[in-house]
Design an enzyme around this catalytic site. Structure first.
Site, PDB file in Angstrom:
ATOM      1  CE  LYS B  78      36.508  37.795  39.199  1.00 34.87           C
ATOM      2  NZ  LYS B  78      36.763  38.183  37.985  1.00 34.87           N
ATOM      3  CB  SER B 153      34.619  36.368  35.424  1.00 36.39           C
ATOM      4  OG  SER B 153      35.885  37.251  35.551  1.00 36.39           O
ATOM      5  CB  SER B 177      36.283  39.436  33.976  1.00 40.41           C
ATOM      6  OG  SER B 177      36.228  38.439  33.345  1.00 40.41           O
TER       7      SER B 177
END
Lengths: 100, 486, 494
Positions: B78, B153, B177
C-alpha cells in the site's frame, strides 16, 4: 452544535488550510452534521474513568545515548521543493507567523 | 470461470521444485497487472527495477536453499508504506514525487525474507476512507464488479490480491481499512494487535490506531506473512516486546471447545439482509465445527463511531501538519510563507482529508479539548474495558466485517454514510485487538466477509478460528472474474 | 525576602515594584539527540548534514526517547530541590513554523518531569530564594537564517535542521525576582549549577543556554498582578540586565503617565538599547496540546531517582561553604575558587598534594588565573597541570625556591609542562639560603651602595629594597629575600 462561519475561519487558520468560500460553506455544513452525530458521546458516564492515551501497557520505552551516522545533507535535501543547495528555502515571514 | 489463483504457499512450493523461477513469477504478475490495470487502477507505481533485482537475488537465495516461504514471492505494498528511493504518495497530491530516504521496518523484514515488490498500491488519501474514492489519483475498481468500490482505504491492496495478480499485499488498518476492503473483495485481511507490527515507515494517519497487516487469498498465507513482519522494533516505541506467538504451528487446532461470542450490537439495523444471512450461515458452520456460540453484549459499541471520529481526526490533524511544502512533496510557491502554507495545503489535500483535519483541529482546540478529545479517550477506556470483560467469558468474537457488500462508485457522497461502513470494524482498533476478515459467501455475486476478533496478543487464535472456518468451506477457492485464466 | 531595587530609583520613587519571572531553555550535553540517534553536537557542521528522517520530520518516522536526557533532567531537578514526578509523559505542542519539521514539538504539558523547587543565592548581602515552578524536557527546533539578517524585511529565509531534535530542558522560575540585578544573579547561579552538574555548557552566545523573561510592575507592597510582558532575545547576562532595566523603566513610564500596558511579547534590540513590540499576546497560539501517542509514559521509581541522585556532584553553593570551613578561606576567595567545578577540583587536588591552603588559593587565584586568561588555557588543560603546579608550590613552600623563581617557572612550564624539581636541580635555581654566603653578599651590597645606605639611615625605608635588589642581582634572583632583608636590617641596625 453548529460549526459557525467564525469557527470554520478560525480552525482553517489554525490548520493552515487556505479554503475558498465555497469550501468553507460546505465544510461548515458537513462538520455541523458530523459534530451532531458525535455529540452522543456526552451521554456516556465517564465521571470515574481515566483517558486511554496509550492502548498498550508499555512504560519507560527509551534508548541508550549512542549516536549513529546521519544521512547527510544531500539525502536530507533530495526531496526539497526549493533549496539553495544547502538549506530549505521559504518565503517572507510575517510577524504573526512567528512563534515564541 | 477462471482457474483458482494459487496461494503463496503453493507458489513457494513451485519455486522450490524449480517448476517456476522468481523472474517468471514476476513476469506473470506484471503481465496480469498490465491487463487488469485499465479496469482496476489498483497501482500507483510499478517498481519494476527494484522487483527485478529482488527476483534475481531470490533466485540465488533459493539455489542456496533459503527456507523462507516468502523468498521469490511477488508482493504489493500500500502506498502509505515507505520504500527507500521509490515514489511514495499516500494516495495524495501533496506527496507527489516524494522518495523516502528509508524503508519501513515491516517492509524491510519482507525484503529480508526474499519478497519481491511489484509495486505500490492505490489507496484512499492518507488512508482516510472506506471506498478508495478519496485517492487523489483516481478510484480503484472491485474485481468482482469494476463499477463498484473495492472498499478502503487499502482498496488497491485488496483488489490486486482478489484479481489474482499477486498472492499477498500489505495494507494498513486504522478503523477497518484492511478488513473492510478484504470483505468487499473476497480476500483475507488481518489487522494485528496494536503494537504487534512496527509502525516505523507507515505514513501516519492516527498513531494510536494504525497497524500494518497482510491481505491474502488464504488464512495460512496471511499467517505466514504476519509471522515475517511481526515483532518488536526499537524504532517504534509503541511496538510490543512481548514474544510473538508463531500462528503457524497451531493453525490446524480447530475450534472445538472454543467459546465464541456473538455481540448483539453488531447485528443491529443497518446490516444488509444478505450480509446478515451469510454471516449467520458462517456462525452455524463454526458451531458445526465444535465452537460454542454465546450471545454477548457490548453496549458501548453504539459510541464507537463517535469516539473514533474524534480521536482519529485529532491525531491526524497533528500527523499531517508536516505536509507544509517546506522539505518534501508538493509546494505552491508564494512570496509569503503563510500563503505558501495555505495554498499548498489547500491544493495538496483532498476534501476528506481536509474534513478530518478540520474536525481534529477543532476537537483539540482551546475550549473544546475536554468536551471532545478528552471525552472520547475516556469513552475509549469504557469500550476497551467492555471487551476485556466479555473476553473473560469467551475466547473470540464473531461478527460481520462490513454492514454491506460493495456499493457502486459515487453512491455514498455524504460523509456520514461513508463513515458507517466502519461501524463494525472500528471497535477493534479502539481497543487494539487483533481481527481478521475471511470470505464467507456472496450476495448477488458480491463477496461477504466474516470478522473474527480476539483479545490483545491472541493473534494466533484469530488465525486458528479463521483457518478452521476456511478449511470447512470453499469461498476462498472462488476466483474473481479478473483472475488469470487457466 | 528583600532584594535591592537598585534600578530605577525612578521606579521605586514611583512606588512600583518589578515582578520578574525567568524561563530558561538549556540544551543538554547528551551525545545524541532527544528522539533520534543523530549527534547532539551540531556546531560547525554543514547545514542539514546532521539530520536523519526522524529529526527531518519525514512521513512515517517515530520518536524514541533518549534515556540520558531524562536522567540529566532529573539530575537538574534534584539540584534545584524539585519534586520528581513518579508518572510523567510527553505531549505534542502543535504550531506551524519552518524550523519545526513535524509541525509540532514534542514537549511536556500537564505532567512534567518535575516541579516545585527553588534556587537560593546571595544578593547584596541578603539571601534571595526564587521558586522553580517546573523543569521539563522537550526537543529543540532547527535554526533559520533570514535574508539580510532582519526578519521583518527578509523576503526569504533559509532553514537548517541540524539543531532540530537536540534535547532541551525548560526551567521555569516563579515570578519571585524583584529587580534586574536579582534576575541577573539568578541566571548566573542557575547557569553555574547546570555547568557544575555537567548537563549544559552554559554558552549564552552560542545559544545552548537561553533565557526569556516575564516582566510586570505592581504597586510596592501589594500582591496584585500587573500586565505581564514577555521579553526575548537577550543573548548575554549583560543584555538580560540592560533589557530588564529598560523594560521596567518603560513600564513605569507608561503607568505613571496613566496609560495601560499591552500584554505582549517584546524583543530586546541590543544595538538600540530598547525592547520592541513583536506581537500582541492576544493573538496567542492555540497549541492544542494532547498526549504524544507515539511515546509510552514514564514511571520513575525511587531506585531510578536515587541512582540519578548518586550521580549528582557537590553543588557550587555547598562546595563554597565547605571551602570556607574546611580550608579557612574567605567567602570571596571560596567563591572564586568554586566558580567552576574544574577550578574547585584543581584546588582540592593541590591541597591534597600537600600545598598549604592559603598558598594554593593565592597562586590559583592570582598567578595561575592571569596565565590562564592570557593564554586561554585552564590549569587542568595546561601542560603543567595540577600535578606540576603542586610540585612547584611544594618547592616554594619548602623554601627550595623563592617567589620570583616560582613565578618564572610557572610561566615557562605552563603550556609545555615539565618537571619543576628536575629543572630546579639542573639549572641550579635553588634559593640561596646559606647565611654565611648571603652575609658576604650583603657586605658587598652595603659597600657598593653608599647612597642607599645613607638614605636608609636617613629614614627612607624604600632604600632597603635597592640593597635587596643588589643582592638578588648578584645571585641571579635566587637569594632568599626574607633572609637578605633580615641580614641587612641586623647589619645596618634598623
Amino acid at each position: 452544535m453548529t460549526f459557525s462561519n467564525e469557527d470554520v475561519d478560525h480552525v482553517a487558520q489554525l490548520a493552515r488550510l487556505g479554503l475558498d468560500d465555497d469550501e468553507k460553506r460546505r465544510l461548515g455544513r458537513e462538520l455541523t452534521a458530523i459534530l451532531d452525530a458525535i455529540s452522543k458521546l456526552q451521554e456516556v458516564d465517564t465521571s470515574e474513568i481515566s483517558e486511554t492515551a496509550q492502548v498498550g501497557e508499555l512504560i519507560n520505552v527509551w534508548r541508550d545515548d549512542v549516536p549513529a551516522p546521519c544521512i547527510g545533507a544531500d539525502l536530507a535535501l533530495v526531496n526539497a521543493p526549493v533549496t539553495d543547495g544547502a538549506h530549505f528555502v521559504v518565503g517572507a515571514i510575517q510577524e504573526s507567523e512567528r512563534d515564541t | 470461470m477462471s482457474e483458482t489463483p494459487s496461494t503463496l504457499r503453493q507458489l513457494a512450493s513451485q519455486l522450490r521444485q524449480r517448476l517456476v523461477s522468481p523472474r517468471e513469477l514476476l513476469d506473470d504478475a506484471y503481465a496480469h497487472i498490465e491487463s487488469t490495470e485499465p479496469r482496476l487502477h489498483a497501482y500507483l507505481t510499478l517498481t519494476r527495477e527494484l522487483a527485478e533485482r529482488q527476483a534475481d537475488d531470490a533466485e540465488r537465495r533459493l539455489r542456496d536453499g533459503d527456507p523462507s516461504p516468502l523468498c521469490g514471492i511477488p508482493i504489493a505494498l500500500k502506498d502509505v508504506l515507505c520504500v527507500e528511493g521509490s515514489e511514495t504518495t499516500a494516495g495524495s497530491k501533496i506527496l507527489a514525487g516524494y522518495r523516502p530516504p528509508y524503508t519501513a521496518t515491516a517492509v524491510e523484514r519482507l525484503f529480508a525474507a526474499g519478497a519481491v515488490c511489484v509495486g505500490k498500491t492505490n489507496c484512499d488519501e492518507f488512508a482516510m476512507g472506506s471506498s478508495n474514492e478519496n485517492s487523489a489519483y483516481g478510484p480503484v475498481g472491485n474485481p468482482w464488479d469494476v463499477e463498484r468500490v473495492p472498499g478502503g482505504s487499502s482498496g488497491g491492496s485488496a483488489a490486486t490480491v482478489a484479481a489474482g495478480s499477486v498472492t499477498c499485499s500489505l495494507g494498513s488498518d486504522t478503523g477497518g481499512s484492511i478488513r473492510q476492503p478484504a470483505a468487499l473483495c473476497g480476500v483475507v485481511g488481518f489487522k494485528p494487535t496494536y503494537g504487534r507490527v512496527s509502525r516505523y515507515g507507515l505514513i501516519a494517519f492516527a498513531s494510536s490506531l494504525d497497524q500494518i497487516g497482510p491481505l491474502t487469498r488464504s488464512v495460512e498465507d496471511c499467517a505466514t506473512v504476519f509471522s515475517v513482519i511481526a515483532g518488536h522494533d526499537e524504532r517504534d516505541s509503541t511496538s510490543s516486546t512481548a514474544p510473538v506467538e508463531d500462528p503457524l504451528p497451531g493453525l490446524d487446532a480447530g475450534v472445538r471447545g472454543l467459546r465464541v461470542g456473538v455481540p448483539d450490537e453488531y447485528f443491529a439495523q443497518g446490516l444488509e439482509q444478505g450480509v446478515r444471512s451469510r454471516v449467520e450461515d458462517a456462525m452455524r458452520e463454526l458451531e458445526r465445527l465444535g465452537a460454542e456460540l454465546v450471545r454477548v453484549s457490548l453496549p458501548s459499541s453504539d459510541y464507537a463511531l463517535a469516539t473514533y471520529y474524534i480521536i482519529a481526526p485529532a491525531e491526524c490533524s497533528s500527523n499531517l501538519a508536516r505536509y507544509d511544502g517546506v522539505r518534501f512533496g508538493m509546494r505552491e510557491q508564494r512570496p509569503s510563507l503563510l500563503d505558501m502554507y495555505m495554498t499548498t495545503r489547500d491544493h495538496g489535500f483532498g476534501p476528506e482529508v481536509k474534513r478530518r483535519i478540520m474536525l481534529g483541529t477543532y476537537a483539540l482546540s482551546s475550549g473544546y479539548y475536554d468536551a471532545y478529545y478528552r471525552k472520547a479517550q475516556k469513552v475509549r477506556t469504557v469500550i476497551a474495558r467492555e471487551f476485556a470483560r466479555v473476553f473473560e467469558d469467551v475466547d473470540a468474537l464473531v461478527a460481520p466485517t462490513s454492514p454491506s457488500v460493495a456499493f457502486p462508485m459515487g453512491d455514498r457522497s455524504d460523509p456520514l454514510s461513508m463513515y458507517l461502513c466502519d461501524v463494525i470494524t472500528i471497535p477493534a482498533n479502539l481497543a487494539g485487538l487483533p481481527a481478521i476478515s475471511v470470505p464467507c459467501g456472496f450476495v448477488d455475486d458480491l463477496p461477504v466477509g466474516l470478522q473474527i476478533i480476539a483479545p490483545r496478543f491472541q493473534d494466533a487464535r484469530v488465525f486458528r478460528v479463521a483457518h478452521a472456518y476456511e478449511r470447512a468451506t470453499e469461498w476462498h477457492r472462488v476466483a474473481s472474474p479478473l483472475a488469470p485464466a487457466a | 525576602m528583600t532584594q535591592a531595587v537598585a534600578t530605577g530609583s525612578a521606579t521605586a520613587a514611583r512606588g512600583f515594584e518589578p515582578v520578574i519571572g525567568l524561563e530558561v531553555h538549556a540544551q543538554l550535553l547528551t551525545r545524541s539527540k532527544m528522539f533520534c540517534a543523530c549527534s547532539a553536537d551540531y556546531a560547525g557542521k554543514q547545514p542539514n548534514d546532521n539530520t536523519c528522517p526522524v529529526c527531518l520530520g519525514h512521513p512515517g518516522v517515530l520518536p524514541v526517547i533518549n534515556r540520558r536526557a531524562v536522567e540529566f533532567t532529573v539530575r537538574t531537578a534534584l539540584a534545584l530541590d524539585c519534586e520528581i514526578a513518579s508518572f510523567t509523559k510527553f505531549d505534542r505542542k502543535n504550531y506551524f513554523y519552518p524550523d519545526l519539521p513535524k509541525g509540532y514539538q514534542i514537549s511536556q504539558y500537564d505532567l512534567p518531569l518535575s516541579r516545585d523547587g527553588h534556587l537560593e543565592f546571595q544578593l547584596d548581602g541578603a539571601l534571595v530564594r526564587c521558586g522553580i515552578t517546573r523543569v521539563h524536557l522537550e526537543e529543540d527546533t532547527g535554526t533559520m537564517h533570514h535574508e539580510g539578517d532582519v526578519l521583518q524585511r527578509a523576503t526569504s529565509s533559509l532553514v537548517d535542521l541540524n539543531r532540530s531534535g537536540v534535547p532541551l530542558m525548560e526551567i521555569v522560575g516563579e515570578p519571585d525576582l524583584r529587580s534586574p540585578e536579582a534576575a541577573r544573579e539568578y541566571l548566573i547561579r542557575l547557569r553555574q549549577i547546570l555547568v557544575y552538574i555537567g548537563v549544559n555548557d552554559g554558552n549564552l552566545e552560542k545559544g545552548s543556554f537561553r533565557c526569556d523573561a516575564n516582566v510586570s510592575l505592581r504597586p510596592a507592597g501589594t500582591e496584585s498582578l500587573g500586565t505581564k510582558v514577555e521579553v526575548k532575545n537577550m543573548n548575554s547576562f549583560r543584555a538580560v540586565h540592560r533589557a530588564l532595566e529598560y523594560e521596567v523603566q518603560r513600564q513605569a513610564g507608561v503607568l505613571a503617565a496613566g496609560g495601560a500596558l499591552a500584554q505582549e511579547t517584546r524583543g530586546w534590540v541590543e544595538a538600540e538599547g530598547r525592547t520592541v513590540s513583536q506581537r500582541s499576546k492576544e493573538y496567542a497560539h492555540d497549541y492544542r496540546y494532547f498526549p504524544e501517542p507515539d511515546l509510552p509514559p514514564l514511571q520513575l521509581d525511587e531506585a531510578f531517582v536515587e541512582r540519578v541522585r548518586s550521580e549528582l556532584p557537590e553543588l557550587p553553593e555547598a562546595r563554597r561553604l565547605r571551602f570556607q570551613s574546611q580550608y579557612g578561606l574567605k567567602p570571596y576567595d571560596a567563591s572564586v575558587l568554586t566558580a567552576t567545578r574544574e577550578e574547585a577540583d584543581a584546588y582540592e587536588e593541590l591541597v591534597a598534594a600537600g600545598v598549604p591552603a592559603k598558598l594554593a588559593a593565592n597562586w590559583q587565584m592570582v598567578e595561575v588565573a592571569a596565565l590562564a586568561n592570557e593564554l586561554r588555557v585552564t590549569l587542568a588543560q595546561s601542560g603543567l597541570g595540577v600535578k606540576g603546579l603542586a610540585e612547584l608550590l611544594t618547592l616554594l613552600d619548602a623554601g627550595t625556591i623563592n617567589g620570583p623563581t616560582a613565578k618564572e617557572l610557572l610561566a615557562e612550564l605552563y603550556l609545555g609542562g615539565g618537571d619543576p624539581g628536575a629543572i630546579v636541580s639542573a639549572r641550579g635555581l635553588a634559593q640561596v639560603s646559606d647565611e654565611s654566603e648571603l652575609a658576604a653578599l650583603v657586605e658587598a651590597a652595603i659597600a657598593e651602595n653608599e647612597a642607599a645606605v645613607a638614605d636608609l639611615r636617613a629614614g627612607k625605608e624604600k632604600a632597603l629594597a635597592r640593597l635587596v635588589g643588589h643582592v638578588m642581582k648578584a645571585t641571579q634572583g635566587k637569594a632568599n629575600s626574607q633572609l637578605v632583608n633580615k641580614l641587612l636590617r641586623e647589619r645596618l641596625g634598623g
